[in-house]
Design a protein around this motif. Structure first.
Motif: not given
Length: 588
Positions: A418-419, A432-433, A435-438
């Motif tokens: 989700r990036a 990352p998008k 509120d997302e995390m890689i």
């Protein structure tokens, strides 16, 4: 190990290990298991010290042979340096015992007094008295850091082999003498290429280490991973810096008062150029340098006494100085408050985009672009070495970025990340998008894919593919080039340069700097502060000297006020614009 092997078993990949430290740790483990670390630990470090001396002598001898056999050979070697920060230098296989033990070991620009550093560290922390916990990765890293600082401030004789290159623009290496003078002009015959320490120098060494031992403890992070050596900056939820205590403020004021008694033309012994990473070195990852009076003061003192400071960072805003100023707002405000001026201010640089955008601090306490072209331009004046940005073509730059972007697209799709991908003039990144995390594994996978792709493509320009902790980036150029440009432009040799950073694994962007200067590996801004404090302390500055002076008292009161206000703001304020905007495309 092939790329497919990496893909099959992530744990077998040595990309999150440091070969030299792992070798030291494994040898010390034997002594620990046999309950003999107390009697053999110092000898083990002494053995590694001897191996490093041998490696340095053989490296220098190889360069001498090449230099005297052909005047153009040195340039050919420089031309053949790999574009990737993760590959060794071709045609420079040094047949030393250390190289056989640690194949990836590189260049040592100074001797390392490892035995003395170990003895000092052990006297302070009693690691050989432990019964259940062996010496850790990070403790060996701290010992290596201490040895490097001691070597630069109180250098041993160059008999163990001088720097790899004797000067920035001169590849010639003079024959080593068999008799060398010590610091007092006395001569001592060398043994096996190394001059023994005199009694006076040994006494000075003991005094220096006692001074270091009087300092506070080495900062440690609660989530520090001793087994893998993983940097804190690679952990997405790294906590902000803790507020400084009143005692820290008082200590730094005492050091400033002591230094203020030195003649202004006097420079401190030690490195003449100190380069710093940005995130997780000078400030917490994703934060600005806003409220760190102790670190600010140490940087101020170094500038005040002749040391050149350069922030070599991956943050690339081209020449939009206001964005760099925002990242360093607290430090620049401190310089203005303390009245730093003239040549002292002009010794502060920032190199953005690894090695692409050079700016210098002016008398208005703002950053200004350093001229690239024309007489005195930094790009023009550094074209003599092959990897200089002045020798890059637009077509080669575009080729690297196109290949890297394609790898990012493939990795994003294969790992369902989700990036999103953003591309700049000389870099491309995966972020990352909102509120997302890689995950770390996904970032490392992406970086290793790109490194393999660009290596196999035999790209002609230097590059850096690295895991930024929360994102992954590919920059055209790397910190090896950035430090080399600064050394050349400022006329400072490699052995008088020190690079401090947190990303020294081969998926990090400080890794490349190892090949061009001595380095110190830290994991947090607190450790950076401690390293600078150690440099000042080992340079002979009394830790708590003149604490009853008006200046010290004033600082102490200020420190109390700072401590009182520190409860209101527990940590550093996060950057007030999104990461995507901060590292996104620059407006034209």
């Amino acid at each position: 190990m092939s790329f497919s092997s990496r893909r099959r078993n992530y744990l077998l990949t040595p990309h999150r290990r440091d070969g030299l430290i792992e070798c030291m740790k494994s040898m010390l483990m034997h002594s620990f298991v046999l309950d003999a670390l107390d009697t053999t630990g110092a000898d083990t470090f002494s053995h590694f010290e001897m191996l490093i001396d041998e490696h340095r002598r053989m490296t220098n001898q190889l360069f001498e042979d090449i230099h005297f056999s052909s005047k153009s050979s040195s340039n050919n070697i420089q031309m053949s340096i790999s574009s990737s920060a993760s590959q060794p230098i071709p045609n420079m296989i040094v047949p030393s015992r250390l190289k056989r033990l640690v194949p990836e070991v590189g260049t040592f620009y100074t001797r390392l007094p490892l035995k003395k550093a170990f003895e000092a560290y052990n006297a302070k922390y009693g690691i050989t008295k432990r019964r259940y916990i062996c010496i850790s990765f990070n403790e060996i890293r701290h010992i290596l850091n201490l040895a490097q600082i001691i070597a630069m401030i109180h250098p041993y004789s160059s008999g163990g082999g001088g720097a790899l290159v004797s000067g920035v623009n001169d590849m010639s290496i003079a024959p080593r003498p068999t008799v060398l003078p010590d610091s007092n002009g006395e001569t001592t015959e060398m043994k096996n290429g190394v001059r023994p320490r005199t009694e006076r120098e040994s006494a000075r060494d003991r005094a220096v280490l006692e001074a270091w031992a009087s300092m506070g403890d080495t900062p440690r992070e609660e989530d520090e991973d001793d087994d893998t050596g993983e940097e804190k900056s690679n952990k997405p939820n790294s906590s902000p810096c803790r507020p400084l205590r009143q005692r820290d403020r008082s200590d730094s004021c005492a050091i400033e008062e002591s230094l203020s008694l030195l003649p202004m033309q006097t420079t401190l012994p030690g490195p003449k150029l100190i380069c710093f990473d940005g995130d997780q070195t000078l400030y917490s990852d994703g934060a600005n340098f806003e409220n760190s009076p102790k670190l600010s003061k140490y940087l101020y003192l170094l500038l005040k006494h002749g040391v050149t400071i350069a922030v070599v960072t991956a943050a690339g805003y081209e020449y939009q100085a206001e964005k760099y100023e925002l990242r360093l707002s607290g430090l620049l405000a401190y310089f203005k408050e303390r009245g730093l001026e003239g040549e002292d201010l002009e010794r502060f640089y920032i190199f953005g985009g690894e090695c692409n955008y050079l700016l210098r601090l002016g008398n208005d306490y703002k950053l200004h672009a350093v001229r690239e072209d024309g007489p005195g331009g930094w790009v023009v004046s550094t074209k003599f070495f092959a990897e200089s940005p002045g020798n890059w073509s637009d077509a080669d730059i575009t080729s690297i970025l196109d290949r890297a972007e394609a790898c990012f697209q493939s990795s994003l799709k294969d790992q369902n990340l989700r990036a999103r991908i953003i591309r700049k003039k000389r870099s491309v990144g995966l972020i990352p998008k909102v509120d997302e995390m890689i995950r770390r594994e996904a970032l490392d996978e992406t970086v290793l894919r790109i490194q393999t792709e660009l290596d196999e493509a035999k790209v002609t320009l230097p590059f850096c593919a690295f895991n930024g902790g929360r994102d992954a980036w590919v920059d055209v150029g790397n910190k090896r080039v950035g430090v080399q440009v600064l050394q050349s432009y400022l006329g400072i040799p490699a052995e008088e340069t020190l690079h401090i950073g947190d990303q020294f694994l081969n998926t990090g962007n400080d890794f490349a700097a190892r090949s061009v200067c001595p380095c110190v590996w830290i994991t947090s801004p607190e450790e950076t502060t401690y390293i600078l404090k150690s440099i000042l302390r080992l340079a002979g500055v009394p830790l708590m000297a003149l604490m009853n002076t008006p200046l010290a008292a004033t600082c102490e009161n200020g420190g109390a006020e700072s401590a009182a206000g520190g409860d209101k703001e527990v940590g550093k304020k996060i950057v007030d614009f999104e990461e995507a905007d901060r590292r996104g495309p620059v407006e034209s």
